[in-house]
Motif scaffolding. Structure first.
Motif, PDB file in Angstrom:
ATOM      1  N   SER A  13     -18.461  13.623  12.600  1.00 18.62           N
ATOM      2  CA  SER A  13     -16.853  12.748  12.077  1.00 18.62           C
ATOM      3  C   SER A  13     -17.152  13.017  10.473  1.00 18.62           C
ATOM      4  CB  SER A  13     -16.223  11.758  12.483  1.00 18.62           C
ATOM      5  OG  SER A  13     -15.338  11.069  11.352  1.00 18.62           O
ATOM      6  N   ARG A  17     -15.836  14.789   6.966  1.00 14.71           N
ATOM      7  CA  ARG A  17     -15.063  15.131   5.542  1.00 14.71           C
ATOM      8  C   ARG A  17     -15.957  15.168   4.393  1.00 14.71           C
ATOM      9  NH1 ARG A  17     -13.448  10.250   6.549  1.00 14.71           N
ATOM     10  NH2 ARG A  17     -15.883   9.475   6.243  1.00 14.71           N
ATOM     11  N   ASN A  91       0.006  -4.832   8.190  1.00 18.18           N
ATOM     12  CA  ASN A  91      -0.140  -3.990   7.829  1.00 18.18           C
ATOM     13  C   ASN A  91      -1.463  -3.017   8.170  1.00 18.18           C
ATOM     14  OD1 ASN A  91      -0.198  -6.340   4.909  1.00 18.18           O
ATOM     15  ND2 ASN A  91      -0.465  -7.794   6.618  1.00 18.18           N
ATOM     16  N   PHE A  96      -2.774   2.375   8.576  1.00 18.95           N
ATOM     17  CA  PHE A  96      -3.172   3.524   9.384  1.00 18.95           C
ATOM     18  C   PHE A  96      -2.604   4.916   9.002  1.00 18.95           C
ATOM     19  CE2 PHE A  96      -6.689   2.647  11.528  1.00 18.95           C
ATOM     20  CZ  PHE A  96      -7.129   4.244  12.246  1.00 18.95           C
ATOM     21  N   TYR A  99      -2.180   6.350   5.590  1.00 16.56           N
ATOM     22  CA  TYR A  99      -3.385   7.255   5.440  1.00 16.56           C
ATOM     23  C   TYR A  99      -3.776   8.643   6.731  1.00 16.56           C
ATOM     24  CZ  TYR A  99      -8.773   7.407   5.078  1.00 16.56           C
ATOM     25  OH  TYR A  99      -9.665   8.414   4.782  1.00 16.56           O
ATOM     26  N   TYR A 174      -8.238  -3.114  17.173  1.00 17.21           N
ATOM     27  CA  TYR A 174      -8.124  -4.111  16.200  1.00 17.21           C
ATOM     28  C   TYR A 174      -8.498  -5.482  16.060  1.00 17.21           C
ATOM     29  CZ  TYR A 174      -9.445   0.531  13.329  1.00 17.21           C
ATOM     30  OH  TYR A 174     -10.092   1.399  12.946  1.00 17.21           O
ATOM     31  N   TYR A 190     -13.093  -2.909  17.220  1.00 13.61           N
ATOM     32  CA  TYR A 190     -13.403  -3.421  15.888  1.00 13.61           C
ATOM     33  C   TYR A 190     -13.019  -4.491  14.830  1.00 13.61           C
ATOM     34  CZ  TYR A 190     -14.920  -2.998  11.054  1.00 13.61           C
ATOM     35  OH  TYR A 190     -14.881  -3.454   9.487  1.00 13.61           O
TER      36      TYR A 190
ATOM     37  N   ASN B  91      -2.915  -2.347   1.150  1.00 12.84           N
ATOM     38  CA  ASN B  91      -2.647  -2.466   2.933  1.00 12.84           C
ATOM     39  C   ASN B  91      -3.100  -3.313   3.526  1.00 12.84           C
ATOM     40  OD1 ASN B  91       0.268  -1.039   3.764  1.00 12.84           O
ATOM     41  ND2 ASN B  91      -0.885   0.612   3.956  1.00 12.84           N
ATOM     42  N   ILE B  92      -4.844  -2.276   3.574  1.00 16.00           N
ATOM     43  CA  ILE B  92      -5.576  -3.646   3.777  1.00 16.00           C
ATOM     44  C   ILE B  92      -6.558  -5.313   3.344  1.00 16.00           C
ATOM     45  CG2 ILE B  92      -7.944  -3.287   4.899  1.00 16.00           C
ATOM     46  CD1 ILE B  92      -8.045  -0.338   5.641  1.00 16.00           C
ATOM     47  N   LYS B  94      -4.673  -7.206   1.454  1.00 11.67           N
ATOM     48  CA  LYS B  94      -3.705  -8.026   1.924  1.00 11.67           C
ATOM     49  C   LYS B  94      -3.873  -8.848   3.154  1.00 11.67           C
ATOM     50  CE  LYS B  94       0.012  -6.301  -0.296  1.00 11.67           C
ATOM     51  NZ  LYS B  94       1.646  -5.871  -0.573  1.00 11.67           N
ATOM     52  N   GLY B  95      -3.941  -7.390   3.951  1.00  7.04           N
ATOM     53  CA  GLY B  95      -4.611  -8.025   5.326  1.00  7.04           C
ATOM     54  C   GLY B  95      -5.026  -9.239   5.829  1.00  7.04           C
ATOM     55  N   PHE B  96      -6.559  -8.344   5.162  1.00  8.74           N
ATOM     56  CA  PHE B  96      -7.577  -8.871   4.886  1.00  8.74           C
ATOM     57  C   PHE B  96      -7.331 -10.558   4.171  1.00  8.74           C
ATOM     58  CE2 PHE B  96     -11.876  -6.978   5.868  1.00  8.74           C
ATOM     59  CZ  PHE B  96     -12.247  -8.168   6.308  1.00  8.74           C
ATOM     60  N   HIS B  98      -4.980 -12.554   4.027  1.00  3.44           N
ATOM     61  CA  HIS B  98      -3.663 -12.721   4.821  1.00  3.44           C
ATOM     62  C   HIS B  98      -4.179 -13.484   6.670  1.00  3.44           C
ATOM     63  CE1 HIS B  98      -0.303 -11.731   2.680  1.00  3.44           C
ATOM     64  NE2 HIS B  98       0.008 -12.860   2.684  1.00  3.44           N
ATOM     65  N   TYR B  99      -5.536 -12.740   6.257  1.00  5.60           N
ATOM     66  CA  TYR B  99      -6.035 -13.147   8.123  1.00  5.60           C
ATOM     67  C   TYR B  99      -6.888 -13.939   8.124  1.00  5.60           C
ATOM     68  CZ  TYR B  99      -8.819 -12.069  12.586  1.00  5.60           C
ATOM     69  OH  TYR B  99      -9.524 -12.699  13.047  1.00  5.60           O
ATOM     70  N   LEU B 100      -7.431 -14.269   6.652  1.00  2.00           N
ATOM     71  CA  LEU B 100      -8.647 -14.519   6.576  1.00  2.00           C
ATOM     72  C   LEU B 100      -7.824 -16.452   5.852  1.00  2.00           C
ATOM     73  CD1 LEU B 100     -10.930 -13.697   7.122  1.00  2.00           C
ATOM     74  CD2 LEU B 100     -11.697 -14.755   4.886  1.00  2.00           C
ATOM     75  N   ILE B 148     -14.607  -6.711  -1.056  1.00  2.00           N
ATOM     76  CA  ILE B 148     -14.593  -6.430   0.290  1.00  2.00           C
ATOM     77  C   ILE B 148     -14.315  -4.262  -0.899  1.00  2.00           C
ATOM     78  CG2 ILE B 148     -13.401  -5.931   1.974  1.00  2.00           C
ATOM     79  CD1 ILE B 148     -13.623  -8.873   2.273  1.00  2.00           C
ATOM     80  N   TYR B 174     -14.778  -0.678   2.915  1.00  5.68           N
ATOM     81  CA  TYR B 174     -13.471  -0.058   3.580  1.00  5.68           C
ATOM     82  C   TYR B 174     -12.909   1.551   3.600  1.00  5.68           C
ATOM     83  CZ  TYR B 174     -13.970  -3.798   7.211  1.00  5.68           C
ATOM     84  OH  TYR B 174     -13.703  -4.305   7.608  1.00  5.68           O
ATOM     85  N   PRO B 176     -13.593   5.682   2.128  1.00  7.35           N
ATOM     86  CA  PRO B 176     -14.043   6.576   4.042  1.00  7.35           C
ATOM     87  C   PRO B 176     -15.618   7.659   2.804  1.00  7.35           C
ATOM     88  CG  PRO B 176     -12.035   7.376   3.133  1.00  7.35           C
ATOM     89  CD  PRO B 176     -12.102   5.974   2.465  1.00  7.35           C
ATOM     90  N   TYR B 190     -17.681   1.232   6.705  1.00  3.07           N
ATOM     91  CA  TYR B 190     -16.487   0.918   7.636  1.00  3.07           C
ATOM     92  C   TYR B 190     -15.866   2.501   7.491  1.00  3.07           C
ATOM     93  CZ  TYR B 190     -13.865   0.800  11.931  1.00  3.07           C
ATOM     94  OH  TYR B 190     -12.902   0.988  12.935  1.00  3.07           O
ATOM     95  N   ASP B 191     -15.479   2.707   8.402  1.00  6.32           N
ATOM     96  CA  ASP B 191     -14.549   4.057   7.841  1.00  6.32           C
ATOM     97  C   ASP B 191     -13.814   4.471   9.658  1.00  6.32           C
ATOM     98  OD1 ASP B 191     -12.528   6.113   7.888  1.00  6.32           O
ATOM     99  OD2 ASP B 191     -14.649   8.105   7.599  1.00  6.32           O
ATOM    100  N   MET B 192     -12.307   3.487   9.338  1.00  6.32           N
ATOM    101  CA  MET B 192     -11.580   3.716  10.437  1.00  6.32           C
ATOM    102  C   MET B 192     -11.522   5.189  11.446  1.00  6.32           C
ATOM    103  SD  MET B 192      -8.653   1.310   9.511  1.00  6.32           S
ATOM    104  CE  MET B 192      -8.682  -0.193   9.778  1.00  6.32           C
ATOM    105  N   ILE B 193     -11.581   5.972  11.029  1.00  9.29           N
ATOM    106  CA  ILE B 193     -11.221   7.644  11.064  1.00  9.29           C
ATOM    107  C   ILE B 193     -12.374   8.221  11.760  1.00  9.29           C
ATOM    108  CG2 ILE B 193     -11.225  10.081  10.462  1.00  9.29           C
ATOM    109  CD1 ILE B 193      -8.374   8.223   9.564  1.00  9.29           C
TER     110      ILE B 193
END
Ligand SMILES: NC(=O)c1ccc[n+]([C@@H]2O[C@H](COP(=O)([O-])OP(=O)(O)OC[C@H]3O[C@@H](n4cnc5c(N)ncnc54)[C@H](O)[C@@H]3O)[C@@H](O)[C@H]2O)c1
Ligand SMILES: NC(=O)c1ccc[n+]([C@@H]2O[C@H](COP(=O)([O-])OP(=O)(O)OC[C@H]3O[C@@H](n4cnc5c(N)ncnc54)[C@H](O)[C@@H]3O)[C@@H](O)[C@H]2O)c1
Lengths: 206, 206
Positions: A13, A17, A91, A96, A99, A174, A190, B91-92, B94-96, B98-100, B148, B174, B176, B190-193
DNA sequence: TTCCCATTGTTAAAATAATAACAATAATTT
DNA sequence: AAATTATTGTTATTATTTTAACAATGGGAA
């Protein structure tokens, strides 16, 4: 073809890319060590992976990028493109969708689900968000095979059950809640915090 | 202690989270197979990991959860808590944050950076967002050790350089885009795709 | 031409990770 | 008190993944 090693699939993958980037720059051939540099791995690993998928480059000229990308496509993609649903439009879920939007991937997010009235019956980057109640119906109608769970962790198990019942065959989870799924469903989990704590541990050890 | 296996470190982080859940439910002791069930791994693996960190349970009674959580803390956490910066408040990012937020983790996000005027000079879940120009100054002043990266991929290499120059010792990427960092910086990518294409491949192979 | 050399493809070895095997032992049952 | 059982801790085995070694080959240089 007998199934490829887990790690090789992940790298394919990534190769694709990078190779597409190179194609876009007008490059037509590439050596194993060039691919290796792009991804910061070794050239042996690249050659071995390429061997495993049964492709051959030409000596002194390297690999034909277009052919290689095509072959990776044959391996990773299905003929008709696989359909994906996202459950939880927060979020990560929204990220996703945005993206994948405009990526020319064969993987298509075709539906989103949530329970928050503010999120449902709206469209995000061409993806329509339904109420969770519609999950089974839409998944069956659209023949969706993959689900991405980005809800709060507490509800993740319940969502996983619903997905499995609706006929989903692969789940990407996730949330930090470990899930159980039937044998015939492939599960990939993950957890961002785990990644972060791992970095922290190895930083500490220096 | 000599460095633990990569995978053990990942699992310790997960054990701790599950163990804390159990503590919250009033449970005081736990068996290896119970931990295993929570995480869907085998009890042997749990016992082996716990052996590696040098903890012993009591026969027939299992492990003392509080002690085990404490020991995992000794291993994963630093004394003063490690400070983290997030670069890219999309997105990511801010998500992080808020999560922490409200997690009682020793890992603290103490600064965010962006270049979009709409994002900077604001506070997100107690984390202040600075302009990227302030990166080096703030990182040095606050003694931040982990970064990050959640910016668009094109700028990731430049951000990584800036982070390394500013004295960061661990990067979680995060985007790609594969990064290069100096030897003494620990890099986790880390790559979500990639995860998604992996699921798609194994679904296809069924 | 003949020789070198860069590069592939493949097999072999080493490293890492997971699983199995089993001895030790303390609680419980008989 | 002896036998049984559940459980840990550890060593041994197996599986997976990475790395090394090297033979083969064809292009270019001498
Ligand atoms: N969100 C996902 O699900 C997803 C999936 C796969 C990959 N990614 C990758 O993760 C990264 C972040 O994704 P996202 O959805 O949060 O993106 P996003 O576009 O929402 O956020 C990016 C943020 O970075 C900021 N930024 C831009 N240039 C910057 C710079 N030079 N310095 C600092 N900040 C800068 C932007 O202002 C924005 O706030 C991207 O690289 C994306 O490719 C995201
Ligand atoms: N964002 C991060 O950086 C981050 C980091 C670590 C872990 N996580 C985990 O990822 C998951 C998603 O994170 P996020 O930041 O996108 O969360 P979020 O709170 O922004 O989004 C969650 C979404 O799920 C929806 N939802 C709630 N219950 C639902 C249900 N039963 N069915 C369908 N949808 C439902 C909510 O309405 C919301 O839109 C969470 O489990 C979180 O713990 C996120």
């Amino acid at each position: 073809m007998e199934t490829l090693p887990d790690k090789t699939v992940e790298r394919l993958s990534q190769y694709r890319r990078s190779l597409n980037n190179q194609l876009a720059k007008g490059k037509e051939h590439i050596f194993s060590h060039e691919i290796a540099n792009l991804l910061h791995i070794t050239s042996v690993q690249v050659r071995r992976d390429i061997m495993l998928i049964g492709y051959s480059g030409t000596l002194r000229k390297g690999y034909d990028i277009k052919e290689l990308v095509h072959l990776i496509g044959v391996i990773l993609d299905t003929d008709d493109g696989q359909k994906i649903a996202v459950i939880g439009m927060g979020n990560i879920g929204k990220g996703f969708i945005h993206y994948l939007y405009e990526k020319r991937s064969k993987l298509k997010i075709v539906a989103a689900f949530d329970i928050n009235p503010e999120k449902i019956d709206k469209t995000y980057a061409d993806v329509y968000c339904y109420h969770l109640d519609k999950l089974e119906e839409i998944i069956k109608k659209e023949n969706i095979k993959i689900g991405i769970i980005t809800t709060p962790p507490q509800v993740a198990p319940e969502i996983a059950d619903k997905l499995a019942n609706a006929g989903i065959k692969g789940i990407l989870n996730y949330t930090p809640k470990p899930l159980s799924v039937p044998e015939d469903v492939y599960l990939e989990e993950y957890d961002m915090i785990t990644s972060l704590e791992k970095v922290a541990y190895f930083v500490k050890e220096e």
